[in-house]
Motif scaffolding. Structure first.
Motif, mmCIF file in Angstrom:
data_model
loop_
_atom_site.group_PDB
_atom_site.id
_atom_site.type_symbol
_atom_site.label_atom_id
_atom_site.label_comp_id
_atom_site.label_asym_id
_atom_site.label_seq_id
_atom_site.Cartn_x
_atom_site.Cartn_y
_atom_site.Cartn_z
ATOM 1 N N GLY A 149 0.846 -1.184 0.000
ATOM 2 C CA GLY A 149 0.000 0.000 0.000
ATOM 3 C C GLY A 149 0.881 1.233 0.000
ATOM 4 N N MET A 150 0.385 2.306 -0.613
ATOM 5 C CA MET A 150 1.168 3.538 -0.668
ATOM 6 C C MET A 150 0.234 4.730 -0.540
ATOM 7 S SD MET A 150 4.015 4.676 -3.521
ATOM 8 C CE MET A 150 5.198 3.456 -2.970
ATOM 9 N N ARG A 151 0.760 5.803 -0.006
ATOM 10 C CA ARG A 151 0.027 7.054 0.084
ATOM 11 C C ARG A 151 1.030 8.196 0.116
ATOM 12 N NH1 ARG A 151 -1.813 7.996 6.426
ATOM 13 N NH2 ARG A 151 0.265 7.771 7.326
ATOM 14 N N THR A 152 0.559 9.410 -0.053
ATOM 15 C CA THR A 152 1.415 10.579 0.109
ATOM 16 C C THR A 152 0.918 11.405 1.282
ATOM 17 O OG1 THR A 152 0.095 11.781 -1.542
ATOM 18 C CG2 THR A 152 2.123 10.752 -2.294
ATOM 19 N N VAL A 153 1.880 11.981 2.001
ATOM 20 C CA VAL A 153 1.566 12.888 3.097
ATOM 21 C C VAL A 153 2.372 14.166 2.866
ATOM 22 C CG1 VAL A 153 1.044 11.073 4.747
ATOM 23 C CG2 VAL A 153 3.386 11.936 4.568
ATOM 24 N N TYR A 162 6.264 10.172 0.073
ATOM 25 C CA TYR A 162 5.592 8.907 -0.251
ATOM 26 C C TYR A 162 5.879 7.890 0.839
ATOM 27 C CZ TYR A 162 4.476 10.489 -4.976
ATOM 28 O OH TYR A 162 3.958 11.165 -6.055
ATOM 29 N N GLN A 163 4.821 7.232 1.324
ATOM 30 C CA GLN A 163 4.965 6.209 2.346
ATOM 31 C C GLN A 163 4.466 4.875 1.804
ATOM 32 O OE1 GLN A 163 2.778 7.773 5.741
ATOM 33 N NE2 GLN A 163 4.614 8.762 6.535
ATOM 34 N N ILE A 164 5.212 3.801 2.099
ATOM 35 C CA ILE A 164 4.859 2.467 1.628
ATOM 36 C C ILE A 164 4.729 1.525 2.820
ATOM 37 C CG2 ILE A 164 7.256 1.688 1.283
ATOM 38 C CD1 ILE A 164 6.233 0.298 -1.305
ATOM 39 N N THR A 165 3.847 0.541 2.704
ATOM 40 C CA THR A 165 3.673 -0.439 3.765
ATOM 41 C C THR A 165 3.356 -1.796 3.148
ATOM 42 O OG1 THR A 165 2.544 -0.927 5.857
ATOM 43 C CG2 THR A 165 1.195 -0.068 4.053
ATOM 44 N N SER A 166 3.624 -2.862 3.893
ATOM 45 C CA SER A 166 3.310 -4.216 3.440
ATOM 46 C C SER A 166 1.853 -4.537 3.697
ATOM 47 C CB SER A 166 4.195 -5.241 4.163
ATOM 48 O OG SER A 166 5.565 -5.028 3.906
ATOM 49 N N VAL A 167 1.239 -5.240 2.753
ATOM 50 C CA VAL A 167 -0.151 -5.675 2.929
ATOM 51 C C VAL A 167 -0.200 -7.013 3.656
ATOM 52 C CG1 VAL A 167 -2.234 -6.407 1.684
ATOM 53 C CG2 VAL A 167 -1.000 -4.363 0.956
ATOM 54 N N LYS A 168 0.835 -7.849 3.445
ATOM 55 C CA LYS A 168 0.853 -9.186 4.045
ATOM 56 C C LYS A 168 2.099 -9.374 4.902
ATOM 57 C CE LYS A 168 -1.778 -11.365 0.327
ATOM 58 N NZ LYS A 168 -1.805 -12.466 -0.656
ATOM 59 N N THR A 169 1.948 -10.123 5.986
ATOM 60 C CA THR A 169 3.079 -10.406 6.869
ATOM 61 C C THR A 169 4.013 -11.432 6.245
ATOM 62 O OG1 THR A 169 1.727 -9.944 8.818
ATOM 63 C CG2 THR A 169 3.732 -11.237 9.166
ATOM 64 N N GLU A 170 3.454 -12.454 5.580
ATOM 65 C CA GLU A 170 4.269 -13.553 5.062
ATOM 66 C C GLU A 170 4.976 -13.205 3.748
ATOM 67 O OE1 GLU A 170 0.066 -14.107 3.472
ATOM 68 O OE2 GLU A 170 1.044 -13.482 5.342
ATOM 69 N N ALA A 179 12.693 -5.781 5.790
ATOM 70 C CA ALA A 179 11.263 -6.009 5.642
ATOM 71 C C ALA A 179 10.474 -4.926 6.365
ATOM 72 C CB ALA A 179 10.891 -7.384 6.186
ATOM 73 N N ILE A 180 9.448 -4.416 5.707
ATOM 74 C CA ILE A 180 8.568 -3.425 6.314
ATOM 75 C C ILE A 180 7.395 -4.156 6.956
ATOM 76 C CG2 ILE A 180 7.160 -1.367 5.927
ATOM 77 C CD1 ILE A 180 10.206 -1.036 5.408
ATOM 78 N N PRO A 181 7.219 -4.071 8.274
ATOM 79 C CA PRO A 181 6.123 -4.787 8.932
ATOM 80 C C PRO A 181 4.755 -4.358 8.403
ATOM 81 C CG PRO A 181 7.714 -3.939 10.540
ATOM 82 C CD PRO A 181 8.052 -3.313 9.226
ATOM 83 N N LYS A 182 3.839 -5.303 8.371
ATOM 84 C CA LYS A 182 2.482 -5.003 7.944
ATOM 85 C C LYS A 182 1.884 -3.907 8.826
ATOM 86 C CE LYS A 182 -2.100 -7.109 7.458
ATOM 87 N NZ LYS A 182 -2.896 -8.354 7.605
ATOM 88 N N GLY A 183 1.319 -2.907 8.201
ATOM 89 C CA GLY A 183 0.673 -1.819 8.931
ATOM 90 C C GLY A 183 1.592 -0.693 9.342
ATOM 91 N N LYS A 184 2.919 -0.859 9.148
ATOM 92 C CA LYS A 184 3.858 0.199 9.509
ATOM 93 C C LYS A 184 4.316 0.909 8.242
ATOM 94 C CE LYS A 184 8.119 1.230 12.011
ATOM 95 N NZ LYS A 184 9.232 0.692 12.843
ATOM 96 N N ALA A 185 4.138 2.217 8.199
ATOM 97 C CA ALA A 185 4.484 2.989 7.005
ATOM 98 C C ALA A 185 5.952 3.381 7.035
ATOM 99 C CB ALA A 185 3.606 4.229 6.906
ATOM 100 N N TYR A 186 6.605 3.267 5.867
ATOM 101 C CA TYR A 186 7.991 3.701 5.712
ATOM 102 C C TYR A 186 8.015 4.882 4.754
ATOM 103 C CZ TYR A 186 12.933 3.685 4.417
ATOM 104 O OH TYR A 186 14.231 4.047 4.181
ATOM 105 N N SER A 187 8.646 5.976 5.149
ATOM 106 C CA SER A 187 8.747 7.167 4.301
ATOM 107 C C SER A 187 9.925 7.018 3.356
ATOM 108 C CB SER A 187 8.910 8.423 5.161
ATOM 109 O OG SER A 187 7.760 8.637 5.960
#
Length: 206
Positions: A149-153, A162-170, A179-187
């Motif tokens: 998932g991605m969004r802009t802030v 731009y921030q990106i996050t994982s949709v799945k843990t596996e 690895a970017i944890p599910k639900g945690k946004a990375y800028s």
């Protein structure tokens, strides 16, 4: 006198005589100031330098220490730029809006460039007939149909991030090997390497 960075398009108002070398405070692009003057003249958006300004033997304007002043209402904020006491004023209404791009490669081949939109949360994933991802990347079977998932802030300074996050843990998104944890946004920052499945993407702001 309005000057424009030929690389990133940043525009400033020149308040004193120009230096020998232009160094953009946004993208750090360096070029002789004579090049800036030539481009400005060709676009007919900038007057010639004052005749009283000293010049070098090569015809370039003599340099002065410079700084950049970013106007914010009645306040000014001094930031780095243009090599030292030359004052310029940022003109916000003339600035180009930055955008993010992904340079994509898969199985050793380039898959071109994806231009990322500004806005609320959207999905990225595998390019397949049964994928519902809003941005489909490559036919990489190691990539989930909806993988990230991605969004802009917008920062308090008005910059787009731009921030990106994982949709799945596996099957997470990797940024620079982590690895970017599910639900945690990375800028994301220019130069960050993103891995989804076996697909590699280099993020860049332009």
């Amino acid at each position: 006198m309005i000057i424009k960075c030929p690389y990133c398009g940043r525009r400033f108002e020149l308040q004193r005589r120009p230096p020998e070398t232009f160094c953009c405070p946004k993208c750090s692009y360096k070029v002789p100031f004579s090049v800036i003057l030539q481009e400005q003249h060709s676009e007919k958006t900038m007057a010639a330098p004052a005749s009283s300004a000293p010049v070098t033997a090569g015809g370039e304007p003599q340099g002065l220490p410079t700084s950049v002043i970013n106007g914010q209402g009645d306040k000014t904020v001094v930031v780095e730029g243009l090599n030292g006491g030359l004052k310029t004023r940022l003109i916000p209404e003339l600035q180009q809006k930055s955008k993010g791009i992904l340079q994509v490669s898969f199985q050793g081949m380039s898959f071109g460039t994806i231009s990322l939109p500004h806005g609320n949360y959207y999905n990225l994933g595998r390019k397949s007939s049964d994928s519902t991802a809003q941005i489909k990347i490559t036919p990489d079977i190691a990539m989930s149909r909806i993988h990230a998932g991605m969004r802009t802030v917008k920062t308090p300074a008005g910059q787009i991030v731009y921030q990106i996050t994982s949709v799945k843990t596996e099957n997470p998104v990797y940024v620079n090997g982590h690895a970017i944890p599910k639900g945690k946004a990375y800028s994301l920052k220019t130069g960050d390497m993103i891995k989804m499945g076996e697909t590699l993407m280099r993020f860049q702001m332009v």
